[in-house]
Design a protein around this motif. Sequence first.
Motif, PDB file in Angstrom:
ATOM      1  N   ASP A   1       0.860  -1.191   0.000  1.00 43.61           N
ATOM      2  CA  ASP A   1       0.000   0.000   0.000  1.00 43.61           C
ATOM      3  C   ASP A   1       0.894   1.238   0.000  1.00 43.61           C
ATOM      4  OD1 ASP A   1      -1.101  -2.298   1.007  1.00 43.61           O
ATOM      5  OD2 ASP A   1      -2.455  -1.283   2.366  1.00 43.61           O
TER       6      ASP A   1
ATOM      7  N   ALA B   1       2.781   2.141  -2.518  1.00 44.40           N
ATOM      8  CA  ALA B   1       3.945   1.971  -3.410  1.00 44.40           C
ATOM      9  C   ALA B   1       3.838   2.871  -4.636  1.00 44.40           C
ATOM     10  CB  ALA B   1       4.069   0.515  -3.848  1.00 44.40           C
TER      11      ALA B   1
ATOM     12  N   THR C   1      -0.969   5.842  -8.856  1.00 42.79           N
ATOM     13  CA  THR C   1      -0.326   6.936  -9.600  1.00 42.79           C
ATOM     14  C   THR C   1       0.248   6.415 -10.909  1.00 42.79           C
ATOM     15  OG1 THR C   1       0.284   7.931  -7.483  1.00 42.79           O
ATOM     16  CG2 THR C   1       1.510   8.685  -9.429  1.00 42.79           C
TER      17      THR C   1
ATOM     18  N   LEU D   1     -12.481  -4.215   2.945  1.00 43.61           N
ATOM     19  CA  LEU D   1     -11.615  -3.133   3.397  1.00 43.61           C
ATOM     20  C   LEU D   1     -12.198  -2.356   4.570  1.00 43.61           C
ATOM     21  CD1 LEU D   1     -10.064  -1.754   0.076  1.00 43.61           C
ATOM     22  CD2 LEU D   1      -9.384  -3.679   1.476  1.00 43.61           C
TER      23      LEU D   1
ATOM     24  N   ARG E   1      -3.174  -5.503  -8.933  1.00 44.26           N
ATOM     25  CA  ARG E   1      -3.197  -6.635  -7.982  1.00 44.26           C
ATOM     26  C   ARG E   1      -3.847  -7.877  -8.587  1.00 44.26           C
ATOM     27  NH1 ARG E   1      -1.258  -5.200  -3.235  1.00 44.26           N
ATOM     28  NH2 ARG E   1      -1.530  -3.083  -2.439  1.00 44.26           N
ATOM     29  N   TYR E   2      -3.319  -9.029  -8.118  1.00 46.88           N
ATOM     30  CA  TYR E   2      -3.859 -10.349  -8.525  1.00 46.88           C
ATOM     31  C   TYR E   2      -3.458 -11.332  -7.435  1.00 46.88           C
ATOM     32  CZ  TYR E   2      -5.223 -14.111 -11.764  1.00 46.88           C
ATOM     33  OH  TYR E   2      -5.834 -15.207 -12.351  1.00 46.88           O
TER      34      TYR E   2
ATOM     35  N   GLN F   1      -2.707 -12.187   2.816  1.00 39.21           N
ATOM     36  CA  GLN F   1      -3.371 -13.174   3.681  1.00 39.21           C
ATOM     37  C   GLN F   1      -2.335 -14.167   4.233  1.00 39.21           C
ATOM     38  OE1 GLN F   1      -5.327 -11.843   0.832  1.00 39.21           O
ATOM     39  NE2 GLN F   1      -5.818 -10.694   2.669  1.00 39.21           N
TER      40      GLN F   1
ATOM     41  N   GLY G   1      -0.075  11.997   1.754  1.00 37.76           N
ATOM     42  CA  GLY G   1      -1.081  12.190   0.712  1.00 37.76           C
ATOM     43  C   GLY G   1      -2.489  12.319   1.244  1.00 37.76           C
TER      44      GLY G   1
ATOM     45  N   ASP H   1      -7.520   2.594   5.896  1.00 37.69           N
ATOM     46  CA  ASP H   1      -8.478   1.502   6.024  1.00 37.69           C
ATOM     47  C   ASP H   1      -7.868   0.403   6.891  1.00 37.69           C
ATOM     48  OD1 ASP H   1      -6.981  -0.273   4.406  1.00 37.69           O
ATOM     49  OD2 ASP H   1      -7.926   0.476   2.576  1.00 37.69           O
TER      50      ASP H   1
ATOM     51  N   GLU I   1      -4.468  -0.968   5.655  1.00 39.36           N
ATOM     52  CA  GLU I   1      -3.419   0.056   5.708  1.00 39.36           C
ATOM     53  C   GLU I   1      -2.992   0.318   7.139  1.00 39.36           C
ATOM     54  OE1 GLU I   1      -4.480   2.806   1.800  1.00 39.36           O
ATOM     55  OE2 GLU I   1      -5.446   3.213   3.709  1.00 39.36           O
TER      56      GLU I   1
ATOM     57  N   ALA J   1      10.516   1.513  -6.426  1.00 34.97           N
ATOM     58  CA  ALA J   1       9.440   2.511  -6.412  1.00 34.97           C
ATOM     59  C   ALA J   1       9.711   3.641  -5.418  1.00 34.97           C
ATOM     60  CB  ALA J   1       8.117   1.825  -6.075  1.00 34.97           C
TER      61      ALA J   1
ATOM     62  N   VAL K   1      10.090   6.400 -11.719  1.00 28.52           N
ATOM     63  CA  VAL K   1       9.409   5.105 -11.649  1.00 28.52           C
ATOM     64  C   VAL K   1       8.653   4.868 -12.957  1.00 28.52           C
ATOM     65  CG1 VAL K   1       7.667   3.725 -10.432  1.00 28.52           C
ATOM     66  CG2 VAL K   1       9.230   5.179  -9.126  1.00 28.52           C
TER      67      VAL K   1
HETATM   68  N1  Z5A Z   1      -5.615  -7.188  -0.889  1.00 34.29           N
HETATM   69  C1  Z5A Z   1      -5.437  -8.365  -0.170  1.00 34.29           C
HETATM   70  O1  Z5A Z   1      -5.246  -8.335   1.041  1.00 34.29           O
HETATM   71  N2  Z5A Z   1      -5.492  -9.557  -0.829  1.00 34.29           N
HETATM   72  C2  Z5A Z   1      -5.715  -9.642  -2.159  1.00 34.29           C
HETATM   73  O2  Z5A Z   1      -5.757 -10.749  -2.721  1.00 34.29           O
HETATM   74  C3  Z5A Z   1      -5.889  -8.419  -2.893  1.00 34.29           C
HETATM   75  C4  Z5A Z   1      -5.829  -7.220  -2.227  1.00 34.29           C
HETATM   76  C5  Z5A Z   1      -6.139  -8.482  -4.360  1.00 34.29           C
HETATM   77  C6  Z5A Z   1      -6.614  -2.728  -1.490  1.00 34.29           C
HETATM   78  O3  Z5A Z   1      -5.692  -2.707  -2.526  1.00 34.29           O
HETATM   79  C7  Z5A Z   1      -6.180  -3.677  -0.420  1.00 34.29           C
HETATM   80  O4  Z5A Z   1      -6.535  -5.020  -0.774  1.00 34.29           O
HETATM   81  C8  Z5A Z   1      -4.705  -3.713  -0.211  1.00 34.29           C
HETATM   82  C9  Z5A Z   1      -4.317  -5.186  -0.204  1.00 34.29           C
HETATM   83  C10 Z5A Z   1      -5.603  -5.902  -0.170  1.00 34.29           C
HETATM   84  N3  Z5A Z   1      -4.371  -3.173   1.035  1.00 34.29           N
HETATM   85  N4  Z5A Z   1      -4.863  -2.216   1.579  1.00 34.29           N
HETATM   86  N5  Z5A Z   1      -5.311  -1.379   2.150  1.00 34.29           N
HETATM   87  P1  Z5A Z   1      -5.521  -1.428  -3.433  1.00 34.29           P
HETATM   88  O5  Z5A Z   1      -4.510  -1.799  -4.469  1.00 34.29           O
HETATM   89  O6  Z5A Z   1      -6.820  -0.968  -3.910  1.00 34.29           O
HETATM   90  O7  Z5A Z   1      -5.026  -0.326  -2.430  1.00 34.29           O
HETATM   91  P2  Z5A Z   1      -3.611   0.051  -2.038  1.00 34.29           P
HETATM   92  O8  Z5A Z   1      -2.523  -0.855  -2.400  1.00 34.29           O
HETATM   93  O9  Z5A Z   1      -3.768   0.339  -0.623  1.00 34.29           O
HETATM   94  O10 Z5A Z   1      -3.391   1.292  -2.963  1.00 34.29           O
HETATM   95  P3  Z5A Z   1      -3.178   2.738  -2.499  1.00 34.29           P
HETATM   96  O11 Z5A Z   1      -3.306   2.975  -1.051  1.00 34.29           O
HETATM   97  O12 Z5A Z   1      -4.059   3.516  -3.385  1.00 34.29           O
HETATM   98  O13 Z5A Z   1      -1.662   2.937  -2.745  1.00 34.29           O
HETATM   99  P4  Z5A Z   1      -0.886   2.967  -4.118  1.00 34.29           P
HETATM  100  O14 Z5A Z   1      -1.826   2.872  -5.246  1.00 34.29           O
HETATM  101  O15 Z5A Z   1       0.210   2.006  -4.073  1.00 34.29           O
HETATM  102  O16 Z5A Z   1      -0.212   4.384  -4.072  1.00 34.29           O
HETATM  103  P5  Z5A Z   1      -0.717   5.792  -4.671  1.00 34.29           P
HETATM  104  O17 Z5A Z   1      -2.151   6.071  -4.241  1.00 34.29           O
HETATM  105  O18 Z5A Z   1      -0.371   5.928  -6.077  1.00 34.29           O
HETATM  106  O19 Z5A Z   1       0.265   6.730  -3.863  1.00 34.29           O
HETATM  107  C11 Z5A Z   1       0.161   6.908  -2.459  1.00 34.29           C
HETATM  108  C12 Z5A Z   1       0.588   8.347  -2.134  1.00 34.29           C
HETATM  109  O20 Z5A Z   1       1.950   8.521  -2.488  1.00 34.29           O
HETATM  110  C13 Z5A Z   1      -0.199   9.411  -2.910  1.00 34.29           C
HETATM  111  O21 Z5A Z   1      -0.360  10.524  -2.110  1.00 34.29           O
HETATM  112  C14 Z5A Z   1       0.727   9.735  -4.084  1.00 34.29           C
HETATM  113  O22 Z5A Z   1       0.547  11.023  -4.574  1.00 34.29           O
HETATM  114  C15 Z5A Z   1       2.103   9.549  -3.464  1.00 34.29           C
HETATM  115  N6  Z5A Z   1       3.104   9.048  -4.410  1.00 34.29           N
HETATM  116  C16 Z5A Z   1       2.932   8.127  -5.379  1.00 34.29           C
HETATM  117  N7  Z5A Z   1       4.096   7.900  -6.027  1.00 34.29           N
HETATM  118  C17 Z5A Z   1       5.005   8.710  -5.436  1.00 34.29           C
HETATM  119  C18 Z5A Z   1       6.417   8.927  -5.668  1.00 34.29           C
HETATM  120  N8  Z5A Z   1       7.111   8.254  -6.615  1.00 34.29           N
HETATM  121  N9  Z5A Z   1       7.057   9.787  -4.872  1.00 34.29           N
HETATM  122  C19 Z5A Z   1       6.376  10.447  -3.885  1.00 34.29           C
HETATM  123  N10 Z5A Z   1       5.049  10.303  -3.631  1.00 34.29           N
HETATM  124  C20 Z5A Z   1       4.379   9.438  -4.402  1.00 34.29           C
END
Ligand code: Z5A
Length: 221
Positions: free
Chosen positions: A17, A19, A23, A63, A103-104, A112, A156, A162, A165, A195, A202
């Motif tokens: 989460d 990573a 984006t 979630l 994700r997959y 898990q 961010g 959640d 997270e 990342a 990236v």
């Molecule tokens: N899950 C599970 O447990 N089992 C499973 O089989 C599956 C999933 C399929 C939802 O996934 C949840 O489901 C996940 C695992 C579980 N855990 N949780 N919670 P998801 O993919 O929908 O949600 P996520 O992984 O939590 O995504 P996210 O929170 O949206 O994070 P992200 O997509 O990796 O990051 P982002 O939103 O692009 O960036 C986060 C922040 O960092 C944001 O403010 C950006 O502007 C900033 N950012 C992004 N890139 C950069 C860089 N390079 N530098 C600086 N800042 C950055």
Amino acid sequence: MTASSRHGLFISVEGGDGAGKTTQLGLLRDWLSGPGSPLRYPPVFTREPGGTQLGAAVRETLLHSEHVDPRAEALLYAGDRAHHVATVVRPALERGEVVITDRYLDSSIAYQGSRGELSPTDIEEISLWATQGLMPDITVLLDISAADARARRLAGRGETEDRIEAAGDDFHESVRQVFRERAAAEPHRWRVIDASRSVEEVFSALKLVFTTEIEKWAERP
Ligand code: Z5A
């Protein structure tokens, strides 16, 4: 390149989460749907959990529920995956399209499987049964430490997290290690991207991976 004459290309994007998947997938979508794309047709972008109407309900439950029994949780992710593969992923691959999923199955093993309650082998087998053995051709790992990812998430979005997270850095670091171990064990499938760098750096690495893999796919007989 036509989208109909060959079997499609299936790519999953994984990472902890924060990573930067959301984006980077947004940038990827713009690039692969725009005039500079190496593809003639835009790919199918999808995600787990939540790539279908059924999946959206499963996602909301998983979630935002306070506690979900570990076996129930593993089965819900696998159920979401079964429906997603049967109704979205496999039909698109059979039409010869490129499918990119946020994700997959590896996420199930990493998340898990990292709580110590369930066997990673059982989790993998449930998902392989659910998907009738469908694995991605390529899996991209956006690799970042749990501490750096948490700092990004909090910067961010403020303090709102959640259920998953909100688990501590130890849990998220275990998740990262599972992804890294799986990548090391199956180098033909995985492409690991550092990342922790800037969004632009990236994306440039991601673009190189996609360009290379799309070219290889296009050359397949
Ligand atoms: N899950 C599970 O447990 N089992 C499973 O089989 C599956 C999933 C399929 C939802 O996934 C949840 O489901 C996940 C695992 C579980 N855990 N949780 N919670 P998801 O993919 O929908 O949600 P996520 O992984 O939590 O995504 P996210 O929170 O949206 O994070 P992200 O997509 O990796 O990051 P982002 O939103 O692009 O960036 C986060 C922040 O960092 C944001 O403010 C950006 O502007 C900033 N950012 C992004 N890139 C950069 C860089 N390079 N530098 C600086 N800042 C950055």
